[in-house]
Write an enzyme that holds these catalytic residues in place. Structure first.
Site, mmCIF file in Angstrom:
data_model
loop_
_atom_site.group_PDB
_atom_site.id
_atom_site.type_symbol
_atom_site.label_atom_id
_atom_site.label_comp_id
_atom_site.label_asym_id
_atom_site.label_seq_id
_atom_site.Cartn_x
_atom_site.Cartn_y
_atom_site.Cartn_z
ATOM 1 C CG ASP A 255 67.396 -10.451 37.862
ATOM 2 O OD1 ASP A 255 66.299 -10.087 37.402
ATOM 3 O OD2 ASP A 255 68.349 -9.669 38.029
ATOM 4 C CG ASP B 55 70.802 -8.522 35.096
ATOM 5 O OD1 ASP B 55 70.403 -7.359 35.278
ATOM 6 O OD2 ASP B 55 71.969 -8.884 35.355
ATOM 7 C CG HIS C 90 73.393 -6.819 31.352
ATOM 8 N ND1 HIS C 90 73.020 -5.628 31.914
ATOM 9 C CD2 HIS C 90 73.524 -7.692 32.390
ATOM 10 C CE1 HIS C 90 72.935 -5.770 33.227
ATOM 11 N NE2 HIS C 90 73.220 -7.014 33.554
ATOM 12 C CG HIS D 54 75.853 -11.054 34.312
ATOM 13 N ND1 HIS D 54 76.832 -10.145 34.626
ATOM 14 C CD2 HIS D 54 74.690 -10.447 34.611
ATOM 15 C CE1 HIS D 54 76.289 -9.047 35.115
ATOM 16 N NE2 HIS D 54 74.974 -9.194 35.104
ATOM 17 C CE LYS E 57 66.439 -6.772 37.014
ATOM 18 N NZ LYS E 57 67.872 -6.977 37.144
ATOM 19 C CB CYS F 143 68.523 -8.101 41.166
ATOM 20 S SG CYS F 143 69.686 -7.462 39.925
#
Ligand code: VGL
Ligand code: ZN
Length: 194
Positions: free
Chosen positions: A14, A57, A59, A76, A99, A147
């Site tokens: 990340d 990351d 989202h 974020h 992810k 993470c």
């Protein structure tokens, strides 16, 4: 020195603008200062024929991961935005693993968790490592207490020899010393602090 070889994989966790850029929405203190050391590791790994993977990351705009939707984090790393991009100073010489794409929660680059049922499922990283017959995983990136921690603990649980690069990580530290506690927890789980 890690002594990379073709059975070792470097996982850069990340290292995205929202965490690593001081202007990012979840900027980790010192997050941009680790990039040079991460790049050195990427160079060493590639020279030795070790694979490098980059988790992101990733989202959706609405996810129970965010405070506005019932979770704990500011918005974020929304898919496709500047904040979700890998930091421009990062040396990218390997595949990306995204992810949280379906709104899942969970911090590890290896597993995601359904926020409603709690059911866990693997990301593509496990198969990618198996395909390369990787035996050892070296972890660096952001953030130590989320993470990075989740990724290193999962790597151990999955049976990989696991090394955590302590000078190439940085912590969110929602509570003071969360990063230090995460390091101790990883070490107790059999992760080598390098
Ligand atoms: C992370 C908080 C929320 C991380 C991701 O990459 O460590 N931390 N989402
Ligand atoms: Zn997140």
């Amino acid at each position: 020195m890690i002594g990379y070889d073709d059975r070792t994989a470097l996982v850069v966790v990340d290292l995205q603008n929202d965490f690593a850029d001081p202007a990012g929405s979840l900027a980790v203190r010192g997050g941009d200062e680790i990039i040079g050391r991460v790049n050195d590791q990427v160079a060493q790994a590639r020279e030795a024929g070790a694979a490098v993977f980059y988790s992101q990351d990733w989202h959706p705009e609405t996810t129970p991961h965010f405070a506005k939707d019932g979770g704990i984090w500011p918005v974020h790393c929304v898919a496709g935005t500047w904040g979700a991009e890998l930091h421009p100073a990062l040396r990218v010489e390997g595949e990306r693993i995204r992810k949280g794409i379906g709104g899942e929660d969970g911090y590890s680059a290896f597993t995601v968790r359904d926020p409603v049922s709690g059911e866990e499922s693997p990301t593509a990283l496990v198969a990618m490592l198996a395909q390369r017959h990787a035996e050892r995983v070296v972890v660096c990136g952001l953030a130590t207490d989320y993470c990075v921690r989740g990724t290193a603990l999962d790597a151990r649980r999955l049976g990989f020899e696991t090394v955590l690069l302590t000078d190439a990580v940085a912590a969110v530290d929602l509570r003071p010393d969360d990063g230090e506690r995460a390091l101790a927890e990883m070490e107790a789980a059999g992760v080598t602090l390098g």
